[in-house]
Scaffold this motif. Structure first.
Motif, PDB file in Angstrom:
ATOM      1  N   UNK A 233       0.833  -1.210   0.000  1.00 50.29           N
ATOM      2  CA  UNK A 233       0.000   0.000   0.000  1.00 50.29           C
ATOM      3  C   UNK A 233       0.864   1.254   0.000  1.00 50.29           C
ATOM      4  N   UNK A 234       1.943   1.235   0.762  1.00 50.65           N
ATOM      5  CA  UNK A 234       2.834   2.394   0.795  1.00 50.65           C
ATOM      6  C   UNK A 234       3.518   2.596  -0.553  1.00 50.65           C
ATOM      7  N   UNK A 235       3.920   1.505  -1.181  1.00 52.88           N
ATOM      8  CA  UNK A 235       4.557   1.609  -2.490  1.00 52.88           C
ATOM      9  C   UNK A 235       3.589   2.161  -3.525  1.00 52.88           C
ATOM     10  N   UNK A 236       2.339   1.712  -3.489  1.00 43.91           N
ATOM     11  CA  UNK A 236       1.349   2.252  -4.426  1.00 43.91           C
ATOM     12  C   UNK A 236       1.068   3.716  -4.134  1.00 43.91           C
ATOM     13  N   UNK A 237       1.051   4.082  -2.862  1.00 40.17           N
ATOM     14  CA  UNK A 237       0.847   5.490  -2.514  1.00 40.17           C
ATOM     15  C   UNK A 237       1.989   6.353  -3.028  1.00 40.17           C
ATOM     16  N   UNK A 238       3.230   5.853  -2.907  1.00 44.48           N
ATOM     17  CA  UNK A 238       4.383   6.620  -3.411  1.00 44.48           C
ATOM     18  C   UNK A 238       4.315   6.788  -4.921  1.00 44.48           C
ATOM     19  N   UNK A 239       3.838   5.767  -5.616  1.00 43.71           N
ATOM     20  CA  UNK A 239       3.737   5.865  -7.065  1.00 43.71           C
ATOM     21  C   UNK A 239       2.626   6.823  -7.498  1.00 43.71           C
ATOM     22  N   UNK A 240       1.603   6.985  -6.676  1.00 46.09           N
ATOM     23  CA  UNK A 240       0.465   7.837  -7.031  1.00 46.09           C
ATOM     24  C   UNK A 240       0.566   9.244  -6.461  1.00 46.09           C
ATOM     25  N   UNK A 241       1.629   9.534  -5.712  1.00 48.38           N
ATOM     26  CA  UNK A 241       1.689  10.811  -5.000  1.00 48.38           C
ATOM     27  C   UNK A 241       1.689  12.001  -5.936  1.00 48.38           C
ATOM     28  N   UNK A 242       2.442  11.945  -7.026  1.00 45.58           N
ATOM     29  CA  UNK A 242       2.531  13.100  -7.928  1.00 45.58           C
ATOM     30  C   UNK A 242       1.254  13.301  -8.747  1.00 45.58           C
ATOM     31  N   UNK A 246      -4.721  12.566  -3.594  1.00 42.44           N
ATOM     32  CA  UNK A 246      -5.815  12.065  -2.766  1.00 42.44           C
ATOM     33  C   UNK A 246      -5.769  10.536  -2.670  1.00 42.44           C
ATOM     34  N   UNK A 247      -5.574   9.874  -3.816  1.00 42.08           N
ATOM     35  CA  UNK A 247      -5.473   8.417  -3.791  1.00 42.08           C
ATOM     36  C   UNK A 247      -4.249   7.951  -3.006  1.00 42.08           C
ATOM     37  N   UNK A 248      -3.138   8.683  -3.142  1.00 39.61           N
ATOM     38  CA  UNK A 248      -1.945   8.337  -2.370  1.00 39.61           C
ATOM     39  C   UNK A 248      -2.198   8.485  -0.878  1.00 39.61           C
ATOM     40  N   UNK A 249      -2.927   9.539  -0.508  1.00 38.86           N
ATOM     41  CA  UNK A 249      -3.229   9.741   0.911  1.00 38.86           C
ATOM     42  C   UNK A 249      -4.101   8.611   1.458  1.00 38.86           C
ATOM     43  N   UNK A 250      -5.065   8.172   0.673  1.00 41.25           N
ATOM     44  CA  UNK A 250      -5.945   7.085   1.130  1.00 41.25           C
ATOM     45  C   UNK A 250      -5.162   5.787   1.323  1.00 41.25           C
ATOM     46  N   UNK A 251      -4.280   5.495   0.363  1.00 41.94           N
ATOM     47  CA  UNK A 251      -3.467   4.280   0.505  1.00 41.94           C
ATOM     48  C   UNK A 251      -2.542   4.376   1.715  1.00 41.94           C
ATOM     49  N   UNK A 252      -1.927   5.550   1.893  1.00 41.73           N
ATOM     50  CA  UNK A 252      -1.006   5.713   3.019  1.00 41.73           C
ATOM     51  C   UNK A 252      -1.733   5.614   4.358  1.00 41.73           C
ATOM     52  N   UNK A 253      -2.936   6.193   4.440  1.00 45.38           N
ATOM     53  CA  UNK A 253      -3.691   6.094   5.685  1.00 45.38           C
ATOM     54  C   UNK A 253      -4.149   4.661   5.966  1.00 45.38           C
ATOM     55  N   UNK A 254      -4.483   3.939   4.917  1.00 42.80           N
ATOM     56  CA  UNK A 254      -4.842   2.530   5.101  1.00 42.80           C
ATOM     57  C   UNK A 254      -3.643   1.726   5.587  1.00 42.80           C
ATOM     58  N   UNK A 255      -2.468   2.076   5.074  1.00 45.34           N
ATOM     59  CA  UNK A 255      -1.248   1.405   5.548  1.00 45.34           C
ATOM     60  C   UNK A 255      -0.964   1.755   7.000  1.00 45.34           C
ATOM     61  N   UNK A 256      -1.228   3.010   7.386  1.00 43.19           N
ATOM     62  CA  UNK A 256      -0.993   3.408   8.776  1.00 43.19           C
ATOM     63  C   UNK A 256      -1.950   2.719   9.740  1.00 43.19           C
ATOM     64  N   UNK A 257      -3.127   2.342   9.263  1.00 48.56           N
ATOM     65  CA  UNK A 257      -4.050   1.611  10.136  1.00 48.56           C
ATOM     66  C   UNK A 257      -3.498   0.230  10.473  1.00 48.56           C
ATOM     67  N   UNK A 258      -2.771  -0.372   9.510  1.00 47.47           N
ATOM     68  CA  UNK A 258      -2.190  -1.687   9.749  1.00 47.47           C
ATOM     69  C   UNK A 258      -0.853  -1.595  10.467  1.00 47.47           C
ATOM     70  N   UNK A 259      -0.099  -0.544  10.194  1.00 53.58           N
ATOM     71  CA  UNK A 259       1.191  -0.343  10.856  1.00 53.58           C
ATOM     72  C   UNK A 259       1.341   1.110  11.262  1.00 53.58           C
ATOM     73  N   UNK A 260       1.024   1.416  12.498  1.00 52.64           N
ATOM     74  CA  UNK A 260       0.976   2.814  12.950  1.00 52.64           C
ATOM     75  C   UNK A 260       2.352   3.473  12.956  1.00 52.64           C
ATOM     76  N   UNK A 261       3.417   2.714  13.101  1.00 49.71           N
ATOM     77  CA  UNK A 261       4.755   3.285  13.196  1.00 49.71           C
ATOM     78  C   UNK A 261       5.554   3.123  11.911  1.00 49.71           C
ATOM     79  N   UNK A 262       4.891   2.836  10.794  1.00 50.85           N
ATOM     80  CA  UNK A 262       5.609   2.681   9.522  1.00 50.85           C
ATOM     81  C   UNK A 262       5.885   4.067   8.958  1.00 50.85           C
ATOM     82  N   UNK A 263       7.132   4.484   9.058  1.00 54.86           N
ATOM     83  CA  UNK A 263       7.517   5.858   8.732  1.00 54.86           C
ATOM     84  C   UNK A 263       7.227   6.223   7.276  1.00 54.86           C
ATOM     85  N   UNK A 264       7.589   5.403   6.272  1.00 54.92           N
ATOM     86  CA  UNK A 264       7.316   5.812   4.880  1.00 54.92           C
ATOM     87  C   UNK A 264       5.849   6.106   4.613  1.00 54.92           C
TER      88      UNK A 264
END
Length: 535
Positions: A233-242, A246-264
């Motif tokens: 999810x983080x990798x897809x968010x990084x690819x969609x950031x530019x 909005x889609x990158x933010x949704x993917x990143x927030x979904x990743x943070x729900x599974x791993x709260x301390x995942x820095x990327x």
């Protein structure tokens, strides 16, 4: 066990029947062909039972004689099969041990005892023996035959996959892995290989689809599945950031729900909010992540969240980070950098030295060199800090398979392994790096700072004469030796020159006390001449 129980019940029933007859005596008369036979009821029952037993025994004798040829044949066939399986087992063990001669010998014996149509493992033994002997083409043909057989399809595909990886044929290996994953999704190696290949190609949607929901499995398998989903999810968010913040933010927030301390994931979510001009939510994510990890990249993004901020604003944000995590090397380093931009050299030096005591590393000493360059321009002190930077451990970085990257990546560019990058200190090429957290090293580095450059009167020129000055630093005499270039000798008298042979100061180890008040006030006059007397 059941047969024994049935036999016991039958014997008990027979005994009960005879006991019942014994309690009820009687006479039995039989007239057959003019002959009369009188007997008791017990005798008659005994004769009947004996007759039945004799018939059963006779039938067993007849059946044994009738089926003896087949039984003998089956016995020798089973014995041959057992010998074949023993040879096959010995051959597989020899192949696993790398004994090519033993594997080949057992293969020949197995083929003589077993049929390959009946036992597919013979193909595996033949392929293993061919690989040990270096006949890779023969081994590959055997694996292809196994891949066409439904019973050995997965085994053949794995052999072809490993052979393709050995030859470096990544495309063929990918096809074999995806074929195995399609036919047998439960195979871990096939699913993992297909997942890595799709991740390496940047096909994050297909990788997430292949990963599945991960509802089944043990607790450890669920944990591994959640970690991989966070990475994808983080990798897809990084690819969609530019293109799609909005889609990158949704993917990143979904990743943070599974791993709260995942820095990327947190960094990408914050960057997405910043691109939407939502500084408040971006700051909230970064502050939460900072409290949990105190990561250097979090501090950099938080301090420079708004491009239009002044240096003073950035210093305030850095000090806010320090208030959240006091006595933290990353926070102190961020405050020192921001203070240097505001030209507050005293604060910058204090925070940088404190950061160096907590975690001596390359960037902190380079920052001290920058502070020295901006404040005094003293080349001796700048070289001193540069020298300490060379000795210090390197800064933590995203590292995977021996290489470092400026930003986190989902896949290692060396091996293609998923989730390979870790935030850690890279291996230093220097031997004996300074132990992280050693305050004695930083204290000694600060204590052994060279004094500020002091201009003095030109000494009487002599050939290869050493000029010796005594400068009082921190109320302790420090002897500094410099060498003056050779010049013609003119009127040299003992009163003007004393010959001095001061050995070159030996480089001190990386240890000592922190406080350095600097050159005592008044040691250098405003006109640039020294206030100290020469020998």
């Amino acid at each position: 066990m059941i047969r024994i129980l049935v036999f016991a019940l039958f014997v008990l029933a027979l005994a009960a029947g005879f006991a019942w007859l014994a309690d009820r005596p009687g006479e039995l008369s039989i007239i057959w062909q003019g002959q009369r036979a009188d007997m008791s009821l017990m005798v008659a029952a005994t004769l009947v039972v004996s007759l039945v037993a004799a018939v059963m025994f006779s039938w067993w004798i007849v059946r044994v004689v009738w089926t003896s040829p087949h039984s003998i044949q089956r016995y020798f066939r089973a014995r041959k099969r057992d010998r074949g399986y023993q040879a096959l087992s010995t051959g597989l063990i020899a192949a696993g041990a790398g004994d090519a001669a033993g594997a080949r010998k057992m293969l020949g014996r197995t083929k003589g005892l077993l049929s390959a149509d009946q036992e597919p493992l013979i193909h595996l033994l033949e392929a293993q023996a061919a690989m040990i002997e270096g006949r890779y083409d023969d081994a590959r043909r055997k694996f292809e035959l196994m891949a066409d057989d439904p019973e050995t399809r997965e085994l053949g595909l794995r052999g072809l996959y490993l052979e393709a990886r050995r030859l470096g044929a990544n495309e063929a290996a990918r096809q074999y892995a995806e074929r195995a994953a399609e036919k047998a999704p439960q195979l871990p190696w096939a699913a993992e290989a297909a997942l890595e290949y799709r991740s390496e190609a940047g096909d994050w949607d297909e990788a997430l689809k292949l990963l599945g929901d991960g509802r089944s499995g043990s607790a450890e398998e669920k944990k591994t599945h959640a970690r991989r989903k966070v990475v994808l999810l983080t990798a897809r968010a990084a690819a969609r950031l530019d293109a799609d913040p909005k889609g990158a933010r949704e993917d990143a927030q979904q990743a943070l729900k599974l791993g709260e301390t995942f820095v990327p994931a947190g960094l990408i979510a914050a960057k997405a909010y910043l691109r939407e001009d939502n500084l408040r939510k971006a700051a909230a994510i970064l502050e939460k992540l900072w409290k949990a990890t105190a990561h250097g990249d979090v501090a950099k993004l938080y301090v420079r969240a708004r491009s239009g901020d002044s240096a003073t604003d950035r210093l305030k944000r850095a000090e806010k980070l320090e208030a959240m995590r006091p006595n933290n090397a990353e926070a102190l380093h961020a405050v020192a950098e921001a203070a240097l931009e505001t030209r507050d050299f005293a604060l910058a030096r204090t925070k940088a030295e404190a950061a160096a005591r907590l975690s001596p590393r390359e960037s902190t000493f380079l920052l001290l060199a920058d502070i020295e360059d901006a404040e005094t321009g003293d080349q001796g002190r700048i070289r001193h800090w540069m020298n300490q930077a060379l000795k210090a451990p390197r800064d933590p970085a995203w590292t995977a398979d021996g290489i470092t990257a400026p930003e986190w990546r989902a896949v290692s560019p060396v091996t293609g392994r998923l989730d390979a990058f870790e935030w850690k200190t890279p291996v230093s090429p220097l031997d004996g790096p300074v132990e992280e957290g050693s305050t004695a090293a930083v204290d000694e580095a600060i204590r052994t700072l060279p004094p500020l450059a002091i201009e003095s009167r030109p000494a009487t020129p002599v050939e290869e004469v050493a000029k010796v000055e005594t400068v009082e630093v921190a109320q302790k005499p420090v002897v500094v030796a410099t060498v003056v270039e050779a010049a013609p000798v003119k009127d040299v008298t003992p009163e003007t020159i004393k010959e001095a042979a001061v050995p070159e100061e030996e480089e001190r180890p990386f240890f000592g006390l922190p406080d350095d008040p600097g050159v005592k006030e008044g040691a250098v006059k405003r006109d640039g001449t020294s206030g100290f007397r020469l020998f």
